[in-house]
Scaffold this motif. Structure first.
Motif, short mmCIF file in Angstrom:
data_model
loop_
_atom_site.label_atom_id
_atom_site.label_comp_id
_atom_site.label_asym_id
_atom_site.label_seq_id
_atom_site.Cartn_x
_atom_site.Cartn_y
_atom_site.Cartn_z
N ARG A 99 0.82 -1.22 0.00
CA ARG A 99 0.00 0.00 0.00
C ARG A 99 0.85 1.26 0.00
O ARG A 99 0.46 2.28 -0.56
CB ARG A 99 -0.95 0.01 1.20
CG ARG A 99 -2.14 -0.90 1.06
CD ARG A 99 -3.20 -0.63 2.13
NE ARG A 99 -2.64 -0.48 3.46
CZ ARG A 99 -2.44 -1.47 4.32
NH1 ARG A 99 -2.76 -2.70 3.99
NH2 ARG A 99 -1.95 -1.24 5.52
N SER A 112 -4.31 3.63 -6.83
CA SER A 112 -4.84 2.99 -5.62
C SER A 112 -4.44 1.52 -5.57
O SER A 112 -4.11 0.92 -6.59
CB SER A 112 -6.37 3.09 -5.58
OG SER A 112 -6.95 2.33 -6.62
N GLU A 127 -5.95 -2.00 -3.44
CA GLU A 127 -6.88 -2.68 -2.53
C GLU A 127 -6.39 -4.12 -2.40
O GLU A 127 -5.82 -4.67 -3.33
CB GLU A 127 -8.29 -2.67 -3.10
CG GLU A 127 -8.84 -1.27 -3.32
CD GLU A 127 -10.11 -1.30 -4.15
OE1 GLU A 127 -11.16 -0.99 -3.59
OE2 GLU A 127 -10.02 -1.66 -5.34
#
Length: 106
Positions: free
Chosen positions: A27, A38, A40
């Motif tokens: 991350r 991003s 996830e």
């Protein structure tokens, strides 16, 4: 926009703490690699029986194919490869360019 999907099967004996540390580091790439929008990730949680032993998944979103291509040899990414690789039994990665998003009209 490009989605970069990955599926991991960690080696026997890799602790939950090690796995959490790996994903924390994954991350942390957001903001360090240009065009990486991003990340996830999560633990596999389906009862379908189609996971083939993969226990974790991630999804990265890049602004373009060029951004994804620049990410692959990027030194920050290569550090994460060195972190994950000795802990993984198997990995699958699949990319696709997002064309159109379909949304429910309920």
């Amino acid at each position: 926009m490009v989605r970069h999907l990955g599926f991991f099967q960690f080696k026997e004996g890799v602790s939950d703490e090690e796995i959490a540390m790996c994903f924390d580091e994954l991350r942390a790439m957001v903001g360090q690699i240009p065009g990486l929008l991003s990340i996830e990730h999560g633990l596999h949680q389906s009862d379908e029986g189609l996971d083939d032993g993969f226990t974790h998944a991630f999804c990265m979103t890049f602004e373009s194919i060029a951004a994804r291509d620049a990410y692959l040899p990027h030194p920050v990414h290569m550090q994460r490869v060195e972190l994950f690789q000795p802990r993984l039994e198997r990995v699958i990665v699949c990319d696709f360019e997002v064309q159109d998003a379909f949304k429910a009209t309920v």
